[in-house]
Design an enzyme around this catalytic site. Structure first.
Site, PDB file in Angstrom:
ATOM      1  N   LYS A 158       0.835  -1.205   0.000  1.00  0.00           N
ATOM      2  CA  LYS A 158       0.000   0.000   0.000  1.00  0.00           C
ATOM      3  C   LYS A 158       0.870   1.254   0.000  1.00  0.00           C
ATOM      4  CE  LYS A 158      -3.628   2.422   2.562  1.00  0.00           C
ATOM      5  NZ  LYS A 158      -4.692   2.324   3.598  1.00  0.00           N
ATOM      6  N   HIS A 186      -8.621 -31.370 -33.274  1.00  0.00           N
ATOM      7  CA  HIS A 186      -9.435 -30.227 -32.846  1.00  0.00           C
ATOM      8  C   HIS A 186     -10.330 -30.594 -31.659  1.00  0.00           C
ATOM      9  CE1 HIS A 186      -7.926 -27.999 -36.225  1.00  0.00           C
ATOM     10  NE2 HIS A 186      -8.355 -28.925 -37.060  1.00  0.00           N
TER      11      HIS A 186
END
Length: 520
Positions: free
Chosen positions: A133, A272
């Site tokens: 922070k 696929h």
């Protein structure tokens, strides 16, 4: 300048602390880290010397003190903050080097609940969040890989740049978010809670960056769940070949999910993410020959998976064509040598390849602005389904061979994109039709597939599966015309009776499973 060091992962920490100390930076430390650094001859100050309060509660309370957090959180450019520090006789802390109790490692080794809970860090995340922070004034490191970056900037510039501090800050919040997500997931699992929470936070670890995604203009990476992933693609070991691409991984996973349905020797060929050839037999060589001959065109450049060791004879057959990937639980020495003779083939070792995932695992689909979450399709039949009490809805019962083929077709169709039809005969897929926008097209395509590769006679006495019910009688009619003698489907259409009538008229058997297997 002062640094606070408190790490569970001690990788590189002694050398890093030595270099900090050589720059005249005062080091504060706690518990085990203090002992390691002290034994290395580094001048160091214990945390209790700073807080004026002893560590207590078996080390649960060490750093949760104003002398620590005020020193981290004070904004240096804020005169009032600095005035208060002076009045309270608190010095600033400019570097925070912290990594957390090994909660993940504790979960992965299946420790009991008490030990696991004890490895939830409290002070560590609090220090990290405080430092992050206040990143303008404090550099914070949670990852040993960043030590060199920090020390290099300190040695060259006597400070860590703001850009670097902001980068380190962002890593902290990624890390603490993952840490809390792991704890939440553990708690949910401990409670045997299978419900979908009001909010969901998922965490994964990156295995590798991909060269590109599904298409070259897309970026991609491969992540893994933080769990014991035996038998999953995330635990595969590449023995040979180039790095796997995005499409390689997706296609191989489609084959792997289907392979896990079989206990007997099986070979699965995928393209696929859809199966294009599946074979089962008494040995892996014959299983492969069946899978190959089911569609000798689509296998080119495809993915081939086995649930038994690949032997020399099978490897020689595989090498007659080009395939992208071969995966198996093991390879004989000669088979490996044969397969490695091809430069571009990828060889994957997946131990425990038949092990199935947790049935409460999530299947996640991304949609614009959100995600769809469901449990994986882990079942083949309903819980009450018993093979010996199979639900035959026609006058004719299937033969024993037809039953075997029906169940095999049902396994394959479960892992084929909808709308899907699969035809099987004697342990071999002979027609697979995925992803059609209506069921009759899929039915016709599967029949055409069988005729093209194996001839019209291959359909005589074959068995057919549909992932969802027949809305009309047309699929049953096409199957009858082709010579198919057994059908398995979920049932549940308002017009089921029409399909049943067609089967009875043509001396075919039909089974209802009362379970659908859509796959989109």
């Amino acid at each position: 300048m002062r640094a606070l060091i408190s790490v569970s992962d001690k990788t590189g920490i002694v050398e890093f602390a030595q270099r900090l100390s050589s720059l005249g930076i005062e080091i504060i430390s706690t518990g085990g880290t203090y002992n390691v650094l002290k034994n290395a001859g580094i001048n160091i100050k214990g945390i209790s010397e700073v807080t004026g309060f002893p560590e207590c509660l078996d080390g649960r309370v060490k750093t949760l003190h104003p002398n620590i957090h005020a020193g981290i959180l004070a904004i240096r450019s804020n005169d009032e903050h600095m005035k208060q520090l002076s009045q309270l006789n608190i010095d600033t802390i400019d570097l925070v080097i912290v990594n957390l109790y090994p909660f993940k490692q504790t979960v992965l080794r299946n420790a009991d609940r008490q030990e696991t809970i004890e490895n939830i860090d409290i002070g560590g995340p609090t220090m990290l969040r405080s430092a992050a922070k206040n990143y303008h004034d404090v550099a914070v490191a949670v990852d040993p890989d960043d030590y060199e970056l920090i020390i290099k900037e300190l040695e060259e510039n006597n400070e860590v740049s703001l850009d670097t501090k902001f980068y380190l800050c962002s890593k902290v919040f990624e890390h603490t978010a993952q840490y809390d997500a792991l704890i939440a997931a553990y708690m949910k699992k401990e409670r045997n809670d299978s419900s979908f929470a009001q909010t969901i936070t998922l965490t994964y670890e990156k295995l590798q960056d991909m060269r590109y995604g599904e298409n070259p203009h897309q970026k991609a990476a491969f992540y893994k769940e933080i769990s014991n992933s035996k038998g999953m693609l995330t635990s595969a070991v590449k023995l040979h070949g180039k790095e796997l691409s995005f499409n390689n991984i997706n296609d191989t996973n489609g084959a792997l999910e289907l392979l896990k349905e079989f206990e007997e020797p099986a070979a699965v060929v995928c393209k696929h993410a859809n199966p294009c050839g599946v074979g089962t037999a008494d040995n892996i060589y014959d299983a492969y020959i069946k899978a190959y001959s089911a569609d000798s065109t689509s296998i080119f450049g495809g993915i081939v998976l086995f649930n038994r060791e690949i032997d020399e004879r099978t490897a020689e057959e595989i090498n007659k064509i080009f395939v992208e990937i071969v995966a198996a639980p093991s390879f004989s020495e000669n088979a490996l040598k044969i397969l490695k003779s091809k430069k571009n083939i990828r060889l994957l070792l997946i131990e425990n390849i038949t092990e199935k995932p947790d049935e409460n695992s999530y299947d996640i689909k991304k949609v614009a602005g959100g995600i769809l979450v469901q449990t994986i399709d882990s079942k083949l039949f309903p819980d009450l389904f018993v093979e010996s009490e199979i639900k035959t809805v026609t006058s004719k019962e299937p033969t024993e061979q037809e039953k075997k083929d029906l169940f095999m077709a049902w396994k394959i169709v479960k892992h084929t994109k909808s709308n899907a039809i699969v035809i099987v005969k004697n342990g071999q897929s002979i027609g697979i039709a995925p992803g059609q926008v209506n069921r009759i097209w899929a039915c016709k395509q599967a029949i055409e597939h069988a005729i093209e590769f194996l001839g019209a006679d291959s359909l005589k006495g074959a068995s057919m599966a549909s992932d969802a019910f027949f809305p009309f009688s047309d699929c049953a009619e096409e199957a009858a015309k082709a010579g198919i003698t057994a059908v398995i489907q979920p049932g549940g259409s308002l017009k089921d009776n029409l399909s049943i009538e067609v089967c009875n008229k043509n001396n075919m058997s039909m089974l209802f499973t009362d379970m659908r297997h859509f796959k989109h």
